[in-house]
Design a protein around this motif. Sequence first.
Motif, PDB file in Angstrom:
ATOM      1  N   GLN A  13       0.833  -1.213   0.000  1.00 40.46           N
ATOM      2  CA  GLN A  13       0.000   0.000   0.000  1.00 40.46           C
ATOM      3  C   GLN A  13       0.866   1.262   0.000  1.00 40.46           C
ATOM      4  N   GLU A  14       1.935   1.230   0.777  1.00 39.08           N
ATOM      5  CA  GLU A  14       2.827   2.386   0.833  1.00 39.08           C
ATOM      6  C   GLU A  14       3.532   2.596  -0.505  1.00 39.08           C
ATOM      7  N   GLN A  15       3.888   1.505  -1.185  1.00 39.28           N
ATOM      8  CA  GLN A  15       4.499   1.612  -2.504  1.00 39.28           C
ATOM      9  C   GLN A  15       3.545   2.293  -3.482  1.00 39.28           C
ATOM     10  N   LYS A  16       2.277   1.868  -3.459  1.00 42.27           N
ATOM     11  CA  LYS A  16       1.282   2.471  -4.354  1.00 42.27           C
ATOM     12  C   LYS A  16       1.123   3.967  -4.068  1.00 42.27           C
ATOM     13  N   GLN A  17       1.077   4.334  -2.784  1.00 42.72           N
ATOM     14  CA  GLN A  17       0.917   5.741  -2.418  1.00 42.72           C
ATOM     15  C   GLN A  17       2.106   6.571  -2.892  1.00 42.72           C
ATOM     16  N   LYS A  18       3.317   6.066  -2.656  1.00 42.18           N
ATOM     17  CA  LYS A  18       4.518   6.811  -3.054  1.00 42.18           C
ATOM     18  C   LYS A  18       4.601   6.954  -4.572  1.00 42.18           C
ATOM     19  N   LEU A  19       4.280   5.891  -5.283  1.00 43.05           N
ATOM     20  CA  LEU A  19       4.304   5.944  -6.739  1.00 43.05           C
ATOM     21  C   LEU A  19       3.246   6.910  -7.260  1.00 43.05           C
ATOM     22  N   ASN A  20       2.081   6.886  -6.657  1.00 41.45           N
ATOM     23  CA  ASN A  20       1.000   7.802  -7.026  1.00 41.45           C
ATOM     24  C   ASN A  20       1.447   9.254  -6.854  1.00 41.45           C
ATOM     25  N   LEU A  21       2.025   9.578  -5.692  1.00 42.51           N
ATOM     26  CA  LEU A  21       2.494  10.944  -5.447  1.00 42.51           C
ATOM     27  C   LEU A  21       3.609  11.349  -6.403  1.00 42.51           C
ATOM     28  N   LEU A  22       4.516  10.430  -6.677  1.00 41.61           N
ATOM     29  CA  LEU A  22       5.618  10.715  -7.598  1.00 41.61           C
ATOM     30  C   LEU A  22       5.080  11.058  -8.988  1.00 41.61           C
ATOM     31  N   LEU A  23       4.121  10.268  -9.472  1.00 35.04           N
ATOM     32  CA  LEU A  23       3.561  10.512 -10.805  1.00 35.04           C
ATOM     33  C   LEU A  23       2.711  11.784 -10.839  1.00 35.04           C
ATOM     34  N   LEU A  24       1.997  12.063  -9.745  1.00 34.22           N
ATOM     35  CA  LEU A  24       1.235  13.315  -9.675  1.00 34.22           C
ATOM     36  C   LEU A  24       2.168  14.519  -9.759  1.00 34.22           C
ATOM     37  N   ARG A  25       3.292  14.444  -9.041  1.00 35.84           N
ATOM     38  CA  ARG A  25       4.264  15.547  -9.064  1.00 35.84           C
ATOM     39  C   ARG A  25       4.867  15.738 -10.450  1.00 35.84           C
ATOM     40  N   LYS A  26       4.934  14.671 -11.212  1.00 36.25           N
ATOM     41  CA  LYS A  26       5.480  14.751 -12.576  1.00 36.25           C
ATOM     42  C   LYS A  26       4.437  15.217 -13.582  1.00 36.25           C
ATOM     43  N   GLY A  27       3.191  15.429 -13.111  1.00 35.21           N
ATOM     44  CA  GLY A  27       2.175  16.008 -13.968  1.00 35.21           C
ATOM     45  C   GLY A  27       1.202  15.047 -14.622  1.00 35.21           C
ATOM     46  N   PHE A  28       1.241  13.787 -14.273  1.00 33.20           N
ATOM     47  CA  PHE A  28       0.294  12.834 -14.853  1.00 33.20           C
ATOM     48  C   PHE A  28      -1.086  13.017 -14.222  1.00 33.20           C
ATOM     49  N   PRO A  29      -2.154  12.860 -15.000  1.00 35.03           N
ATOM     50  CA  PRO A  29      -3.507  12.987 -14.447  1.00 35.03           C
ATOM     51  C   PRO A  29      -3.807  11.843 -13.476  1.00 35.03           C
ATOM     52  N   SER A  30      -4.490  12.168 -12.375  1.00 35.82           N
ATOM     53  CA  SER A  30      -4.742  11.172 -11.335  1.00 35.82           C
ATOM     54  C   SER A  30      -5.573   9.995 -11.846  1.00 35.82           C
ATOM     55  N   GLU A  31      -6.514  10.245 -12.763  1.00 37.48           N
ATOM     56  CA  GLU A  31      -7.325   9.152 -13.304  1.00 37.48           C
ATOM     57  C   GLU A  31      -6.447   8.135 -14.035  1.00 37.48           C
ATOM     58  N   LEU A  32      -5.512   8.635 -14.824  1.00 38.61           N
ATOM     59  CA  LEU A  32      -4.593   7.761 -15.553  1.00 38.61           C
ATOM     60  C   LEU A  32      -3.695   6.987 -14.584  1.00 38.61           C
ATOM     61  N   ILE A  33      -3.208   7.654 -13.569  1.00 37.45           N
ATOM     62  CA  ILE A  33      -2.348   7.009 -12.569  1.00 37.45           C
ATOM     63  C   ILE A  33      -3.105   5.884 -11.876  1.00 37.45           C
ATOM     64  N   ASN A  34      -4.308   6.174 -11.415  1.00 36.71           N
ATOM     65  CA  ASN A  34      -5.086   5.159 -10.701  1.00 36.71           C
ATOM     66  C   ASN A  34      -5.370   3.954 -11.578  1.00 36.71           C
ATOM     67  N   ARG A  35      -5.731   4.193 -12.806  1.00 31.85           N
ATOM     68  CA  ARG A  35      -6.013   3.090 -13.722  1.00 31.85           C
ATOM     69  C   ARG A  35      -4.758   2.256 -13.949  1.00 31.85           C
ATOM     70  N   ALA A  36      -3.651   2.924 -14.174  1.00 35.02           N
ATOM     71  CA  ALA A  36      -2.393   2.213 -14.427  1.00 35.02           C
ATOM     72  C   ALA A  36      -1.942   1.419 -13.201  1.00 35.02           C
ATOM     73  N   LEU A  37      -2.030   2.027 -12.033  1.00 39.18           N
ATOM     74  CA  LEU A  37      -1.600   1.332 -10.823  1.00 39.18           C
ATOM     75  C   LEU A  37      -2.481   0.121 -10.541  1.00 39.18           C
ATOM     76  N   ASN A  38      -3.761   0.261 -10.733  1.00 40.82           N
ATOM     77  CA  ASN A  38      -4.677  -0.851 -10.478  1.00 40.82           C
ATOM     78  C   ASN A  38      -4.508  -1.984 -11.479  1.00 40.82           C
ATOM     79  N   GLU A  39      -4.129  -1.656 -12.696  1.00 44.68           N
ATOM     80  CA  GLU A  39      -3.961  -2.690 -13.723  1.00 44.68           C
ATOM     81  C   GLU A  39      -2.574  -3.331 -13.697  1.00 44.68           C
ATOM     82  N   GLN A  40      -1.566  -2.578 -13.313  1.00 42.99           N
ATOM     83  CA  GLN A  40      -0.196  -3.059 -13.469  1.00 42.99           C
ATOM     84  C   GLN A  40       0.454  -3.585 -12.184  1.00 42.99           C
ATOM     85  N   LEU A  41       0.097  -3.042 -11.055  1.00 41.14           N
ATOM     86  CA  LEU A  41       0.742  -3.481  -9.823  1.00 41.14           C
ATOM     87  C   LEU A  41       0.078  -4.746  -9.304  1.00 41.14           C
ATOM     88  N   ILE A  42       0.896  -5.707  -8.993  1.00 39.41           N
ATOM     89  CA  ILE A  42       0.414  -6.985  -8.485  1.00 39.41           C
ATOM     90  C   ILE A  42       0.977  -7.177  -7.089  1.00 39.41           C
TER      91      ILE A  42
END
Length: 102
Positions: A13-42
């Motif tokens: 869970q902490e990995q997902k949160q940190k990756l989410n924040l990192l991608l948000l800071r880089k300017g990626f849209p949150s909807e895209l991040i959430n979809r990608a994290l849910n589909e790709q992280l196992i």
Amino acid sequence: NSKKKLFERCSFQEQKQKLNLLLLRKGFPSELINRALNEQLIYDEDNERAVLTKEVIAYSLRNDLSNKETKDKFINKLIRKGYRYHDIIKTIGDLDLYGQDD
């Protein structure tokens, strides 16, 4: 490489949160991040257990887990980091660090 090591020491869970924040800071849209994290992280249960075990061992070397207050604070800290209660208790018990009075 140092970021990879940082992620290896975190719960799933902490990995997902940190990756989410990192991608948000880089300017990626949150909807895209959430979809990608849910589909790709196992969830990797073996890795999660190994990281949790390392944390428990390291903490127990510096603190007395037979003290109920200390143990409860540590358990709560691990829960806040994203570990599941059952996994925490099982890991502490497997390492014979959990007080016998509980």
